[in-house]
Design a protein around this motif. Structure first.
Motif, PDB file in Angstrom:
ATOM      1  N   ASP A  48      65.675   9.552  12.975  1.00 64.21           N
ATOM      2  CA  ASP A  48      64.548   9.705  13.911  1.00 64.21           C
ATOM      3  C   ASP A  48      63.929  11.291  13.740  1.00 64.21           C
ATOM      4  O   ASP A  48      64.765  12.000  14.291  1.00 64.21           O
ATOM      5  CB  ASP A  48      64.959   9.231  15.249  1.00 64.21           C
ATOM      6  CG  ASP A  48      63.737   9.066  15.955  1.00 64.21           C
ATOM      7  OD1 ASP A  48      62.572   9.647  15.835  1.00 64.21           O
ATOM      8  OD2 ASP A  48      63.706   9.044  17.209  1.00 64.21           O
ATOM      9  N   ARG A  51      64.052  13.525  16.564  1.00 62.83           N
ATOM     10  CA  ARG A  51      65.222  14.037  16.969  1.00 62.83           C
ATOM     11  C   ARG A  51      65.607  15.387  16.093  1.00 62.83           C
ATOM     12  O   ARG A  51      66.632  15.961  16.781  1.00 62.83           O
ATOM     13  CB  ARG A  51      66.209  13.021  16.809  1.00 62.83           C
ATOM     14  CG  ARG A  51      65.786  11.721  18.089  1.00 62.83           C
ATOM     15  CD  ARG A  51      66.961  10.791  18.137  1.00 62.83           C
ATOM     16  NE  ARG A  51      68.017  11.421  18.952  1.00 62.83           N
ATOM     17  CZ  ARG A  51      69.198  10.770  18.751  1.00 62.83           C
ATOM     18  NH1 ARG A  51      69.394   9.658  17.910  1.00 62.83           N
ATOM     19  NH2 ARG A  51      70.318  11.213  19.126  1.00 62.83           N
ATOM     20  N   LYS A  53      65.776  18.767  15.389  1.00 62.49           N
ATOM     21  CA  LYS A  53      65.337  20.069  15.926  1.00 62.49           C
ATOM     22  C   LYS A  53      65.785  21.275  15.027  1.00 62.49           C
ATOM     23  O   LYS A  53      66.540  21.228  14.299  1.00 62.49           O
ATOM     24  CB  LYS A  53      66.282  20.123  17.320  1.00 62.49           C
ATOM     25  CG  LYS A  53      66.067  18.974  18.061  1.00 62.49           C
ATOM     26  CD  LYS A  53      64.882  18.948  18.866  1.00 62.49           C
ATOM     27  CE  LYS A  53      64.767  17.637  19.701  1.00 62.49           C
ATOM     28  NZ  LYS A  53      63.348  17.522  20.189  1.00 62.49           N
ATOM     29  N   GLN A  81      59.139  20.857  17.794  1.00 58.80           N
ATOM     30  CA  GLN A  81      60.649  20.377  17.782  1.00 58.80           C
ATOM     31  C   GLN A  81      61.514  21.863  17.614  1.00 58.80           C
ATOM     32  O   GLN A  81      62.855  21.318  17.453  1.00 58.80           O
ATOM     33  CB  GLN A  81      60.736  19.389  16.487  1.00 58.80           C
ATOM     34  CG  GLN A  81      60.033  18.215  17.154  1.00 58.80           C
ATOM     35  CD  GLN A  81      60.250  17.314  15.858  1.00 58.80           C
ATOM     36  OE1 GLN A  81      59.270  16.309  15.592  1.00 58.80           O
ATOM     37  NE2 GLN A  81      61.328  17.178  15.127  1.00 58.80           N
ATOM     38  N   PHE A 108      70.328  17.337  14.712  1.00 58.51           N
ATOM     39  CA  PHE A 108      70.097  16.130  15.352  1.00 58.51           C
ATOM     40  C   PHE A 108      71.282  15.509  15.858  1.00 58.51           C
ATOM     41  O   PHE A 108      72.352  15.633  15.376  1.00 58.51           O
ATOM     42  CB  PHE A 108      69.155  15.260  14.392  1.00 58.51           C
ATOM     43  CG  PHE A 108      69.858  14.703  13.365  1.00 58.51           C
ATOM     44  CD1 PHE A 108      70.641  13.356  13.370  1.00 58.51           C
ATOM     45  CD2 PHE A 108      70.113  15.497  12.178  1.00 58.51           C
ATOM     46  CE1 PHE A 108      71.210  12.702  12.282  1.00 58.51           C
ATOM     47  CE2 PHE A 108      70.548  14.782  10.959  1.00 58.51           C
ATOM     48  CZ  PHE A 108      71.206  13.422  11.039  1.00 58.51           C
TER      49      PHE A 108
END
Length: 126
Positions: A48, A51, A53, A81, A108
């Protein structure tokens, strides 16, 4: 360099976070290493994107905004993010070589993918 599952596993084996917190993560100063890692996880795993980062570790003498913009552009991870940066006080007697854009951690959370990566390393290289 060709993007293969095996090379990505080797990279993760050597450089990735294997602490067992179920975060797939790699921290490095080399943009080529992190670009390969991000391309690899995007190609071989269903993630995803929201998600994914980024987090920076930089000296307080660095331009945090400029560093985040650099990593965001290079890794194609939106600025939104990137989590709060770790900013260290500059100490003139420590580390003469400092990377202009700091150290970047890409991560993530995914228990499934974390286990899949570690199992892939075990299967291919042990």
């Amino acid at each position: 360099m060709k993007l293969t599952k095996e090379l990505g596993l080797m990279l993760y084996w050597g450089e990735g976070d294997k602490t067992g917190n179920y975060f797939v993560a790699l921290t490095n100063t080399d943009v080529k290493v992190l670009k390969y890692f991000v391309s690899w996880i995007r190609k071989y795993f269903e993630i995803d994107e929201k998600r994914l980062k980024g987090r920076l570790y930089i000296w307080n003498s660095f331009d945090e905004k400029k560093a985040k913009e650099f990593w965001s552009k290079e890794l194609k991870i939106p600025l939104s993010q990137f989590t709060k940066s770790y900013i260290s006080k500059s100490k003139p007697n420590i580390r003469k070589a400092r990377h202009e854009y700091g150290v970047c951690r890409v991560s993530f959370g995914s228990k499934k993918i974390f286990k899949e990566i570690l199992e892939g390393i075990k299967t291919h290289f042990h």
